[in-house]
Design a protein around this motif. Sequence first.
Motif, mmCIF file in Angstrom:
data_model
loop_
_atom_site.group_PDB
_atom_site.id
_atom_site.type_symbol
_atom_site.label_atom_id
_atom_site.label_comp_id
_atom_site.label_asym_id
_atom_site.label_seq_id
_atom_site.Cartn_x
_atom_site.Cartn_y
_atom_site.Cartn_z
ATOM 1 N N TYR A 1 3.550 8.939 -11.426
ATOM 2 C CA TYR A 1 2.295 9.332 -12.030
ATOM 3 C C TYR A 1 1.695 10.874 -11.705
ATOM 4 C CZ TYR A 1 2.284 4.762 -13.720
ATOM 5 O OH TYR A 1 2.502 3.527 -14.223
ATOM 6 N N ASP A 2 2.253 11.622 -10.806
ATOM 7 C CA ASP A 2 1.949 12.858 -10.370
ATOM 8 C C ASP A 2 0.550 13.000 -10.091
ATOM 9 O OD1 ASP A 2 4.381 13.989 -10.766
ATOM 10 O OD2 ASP A 2 4.203 14.481 -12.802
ATOM 11 N N TYR A 3 -0.084 11.857 -9.303
ATOM 12 C CA TYR A 3 -1.211 12.273 -8.629
ATOM 13 C C TYR A 3 -1.271 13.116 -7.502
ATOM 14 C CZ TYR A 3 -3.785 8.379 -11.410
ATOM 15 O OH TYR A 3 -4.130 7.587 -12.508
ATOM 16 N N SER A 4 -2.267 13.894 -7.368
ATOM 17 C CA SER A 4 -2.562 14.511 -6.187
ATOM 18 C C SER A 4 -2.807 13.639 -4.876
ATOM 19 C CB SER A 4 -3.457 15.926 -6.061
ATOM 20 O OG SER A 4 -4.747 15.181 -6.180
ATOM 21 N N LEU A 5 -2.906 14.000 -3.669
ATOM 22 C CA LEU A 5 -3.315 13.242 -2.543
ATOM 23 C C LEU A 5 -4.760 13.021 -2.503
ATOM 24 C CD1 LEU A 5 -1.475 14.871 0.293
ATOM 25 C CD2 LEU A 5 -0.954 12.483 -0.721
ATOM 26 N N LYS A 6 -5.664 14.040 -3.143
ATOM 27 C CA LYS A 6 -7.199 13.858 -3.394
ATOM 28 C C LYS A 6 -7.218 12.650 -4.381
ATOM 29 C CE LYS A 6 -11.204 15.974 -4.370
ATOM 30 N NZ LYS A 6 -11.840 17.468 -4.776
ATOM 31 N N ASP A 7 -6.469 12.928 -5.483
ATOM 32 C CA ASP A 7 -6.549 11.828 -6.602
ATOM 33 C C ASP A 7 -6.289 10.407 -6.129
ATOM 34 O OD1 ASP A 7 -7.180 13.972 -8.474
ATOM 35 O OD2 ASP A 7 -5.242 14.104 -9.137
ATOM 36 N N HIS B 1 0.932 -1.323 -0.135
ATOM 37 C CA HIS B 1 0.036 -0.227 -0.004
ATOM 38 C C HIS B 1 0.877 1.228 -0.062
ATOM 39 C CE1 HIS B 1 0.670 -0.773 4.310
ATOM 40 N NE2 HIS B 1 0.467 0.513 4.501
ATOM 41 N N GLN B 2 2.002 1.171 0.529
ATOM 42 C CA GLN B 2 2.859 2.199 0.656
ATOM 43 C C GLN B 2 3.681 2.402 -0.799
ATOM 44 O OE1 GLN B 2 5.545 1.889 4.096
ATOM 45 N NE2 GLN B 2 3.784 2.769 5.436
ATOM 46 N N GLN B 3 4.174 1.428 -1.303
ATOM 47 C CA GLN B 3 4.436 1.510 -2.878
ATOM 48 C C GLN B 3 3.626 2.203 -3.754
ATOM 49 O OE1 GLN B 3 6.135 -2.345 -4.309
ATOM 50 N NE2 GLN B 3 6.492 -3.251 -2.280
ATOM 51 N N THR B 4 2.211 1.803 -3.429
ATOM 52 C CA THR B 4 1.488 2.342 -4.359
ATOM 53 C C THR B 4 1.293 3.668 -4.258
ATOM 54 O OG1 THR B 4 0.100 0.091 -4.287
ATOM 55 C CG2 THR B 4 -0.952 1.929 -5.215
ATOM 56 N N VAL B 5 1.340 4.429 -3.096
ATOM 57 C CA VAL B 5 1.123 5.579 -2.882
ATOM 58 C C VAL B 5 2.311 6.304 -3.438
ATOM 59 C CG1 VAL B 5 1.015 7.410 -1.212
ATOM 60 C CG2 VAL B 5 -0.448 5.311 -1.343
ATOM 61 N N ILE B 6 3.345 5.924 -3.192
ATOM 62 C CA ILE B 6 5.004 6.444 -3.828
ATOM 63 C C ILE B 6 4.856 6.397 -5.237
ATOM 64 C CG2 ILE B 6 7.144 5.784 -4.154
ATOM 65 C CD1 ILE B 6 6.973 7.065 -1.311
ATOM 66 N N GLN B 7 4.114 5.494 -5.968
ATOM 67 C CA GLN B 7 4.545 5.468 -7.444
ATOM 68 C C GLN B 7 3.392 6.408 -7.961
ATOM 69 O OE1 GLN B 7 3.725 1.317 -8.152
ATOM 70 N NE2 GLN B 7 5.623 0.763 -7.576
ATOM 71 N N LEU B 8 2.169 6.359 -7.398
ATOM 72 C CA LEU B 8 1.173 7.188 -7.717
ATOM 73 C C LEU B 8 1.641 8.975 -7.640
ATOM 74 C CD1 LEU B 8 -2.232 5.687 -6.493
ATOM 75 C CD2 LEU B 8 -1.339 5.891 -9.132
ATOM 76 N N PHE B 9 2.167 9.048 -6.428
ATOM 77 C CA PHE B 9 2.571 10.343 -6.103
ATOM 78 C C PHE B 9 3.770 10.877 -7.158
ATOM 79 C CE2 PHE B 9 4.376 13.878 -3.714
ATOM 80 C CZ PHE B 9 3.231 14.792 -3.255
ATOM 81 N N TYR B 10 4.739 9.944 -7.169
ATOM 82 C CA TYR B 10 6.189 10.455 -7.651
ATOM 83 C C TYR B 10 6.105 10.151 -9.090
ATOM 84 C CZ TYR B 10 7.822 12.013 -3.236
ATOM 85 O OH TYR B 10 7.820 12.498 -1.989
ATOM 86 N N GLY C 1 -6.512 11.632 4.244
ATOM 87 C CA GLY C 1 -5.691 11.492 5.354
ATOM 88 C C GLY C 1 -4.918 10.410 5.283
ATOM 89 N N THR C 2 -5.732 9.140 4.957
ATOM 90 C CA THR C 2 -4.941 7.911 4.917
ATOM 91 C C THR C 2 -3.702 8.142 3.827
ATOM 92 O OG1 THR C 2 -6.696 6.654 5.564
ATOM 93 C CG2 THR C 2 -5.237 5.188 4.492
ATOM 94 N N ALA C 3 -4.118 8.448 2.596
ATOM 95 C CA ALA C 3 -3.159 8.724 1.695
ATOM 96 C C ALA C 3 -1.883 9.442 2.108
ATOM 97 C CB ALA C 3 -3.569 9.221 0.320
ATOM 98 N N LYS C 4 -2.005 10.291 2.527
ATOM 99 C CA LYS C 4 -1.070 11.453 3.329
ATOM 100 C C LYS C 4 -0.257 10.677 4.309
ATOM 101 C CE LYS C 4 -2.398 15.517 3.943
ATOM 102 N NZ LYS C 4 -2.815 16.884 4.591
ATOM 103 N N SER C 5 -0.765 10.006 5.107
ATOM 104 C CA SER C 5 -0.278 9.156 6.297
ATOM 105 C C SER C 5 0.697 8.006 5.518
ATOM 106 C CB SER C 5 -1.229 8.376 7.133
ATOM 107 O OG SER C 5 -0.441 7.610 7.907
ATOM 108 N N ARG C 6 0.348 7.234 4.457
ATOM 109 C CA ARG C 6 1.007 6.331 3.780
ATOM 110 C C ARG C 6 2.206 7.011 3.209
ATOM 111 N NH1 ARG C 6 -3.799 2.433 1.168
ATOM 112 N NH2 ARG C 6 -4.909 1.671 2.911
ATOM 113 N N LEU C 7 1.991 8.107 2.325
ATOM 114 C CA LEU C 7 3.129 8.662 1.882
ATOM 115 C C LEU C 7 4.046 9.148 2.782
ATOM 116 C CD1 LEU C 7 4.153 9.563 -0.844
ATOM 117 C CD2 LEU C 7 2.939 11.711 -0.534
#
Length: 182
Positions: A143-149, A132-141, A159-165
């Motif tokens: 694919y340039d997804y915002s936390l909301k996306d 779940h942390q790998q996924t958030v890292i990949q989406l954020f860095y 909040g969960t996305a932010k915490s995982r990141l």
Amino acid sequence: MRKDKTIDALLVKQYLSGNANALTELVKRWHKSFCEKAYWLVKDADVAKDIAQDCWKTIIDKIDSLQDPESFGAWSLRIVYIKSVDRLNANKRIRESLEDYKYEQETIIDIDDRDESLKKTLLKAIKQLPEHQQTVIQLFYIYDYSLKDISAALNISVGTAKSRLFHAREKLKEKLKERLKR
């Protein structure tokens, strides 16, 4: 809860005649049902609320094309259903894209010798993170997804996305510091 079709028809006709309060009454009558229907499909309360809100935009844009105002309930719930399924399909495409990305990362070639060790260390550290942390890292860095996306794509709260990141970054910092100390 079964809604009275004649009241809906009257409210639709009033709204189409320019009475903005009629739309407010329709929202009061139907918004909770929209949220419940979307939740039943997507299984995330925040995403369901977003879908319901999005449905109201569509309803406002297309209500003048509704031929039978008494069918407002069925017509509007169909919009909720379609938007919910669209969201699920979009999430499926994102997951498949992430799988493709994982495969690409395993086949990296032509890396500068000096950076190769650091990049390999970083990739190894990312692979050691919980999925779940790998996924958030990949989406954020990547694919340039915002936390909301990210929250919408993964059906989690912002909040969960932010915490995982945050936790993923902290773990990666530790791994890189260990490597640089050597």
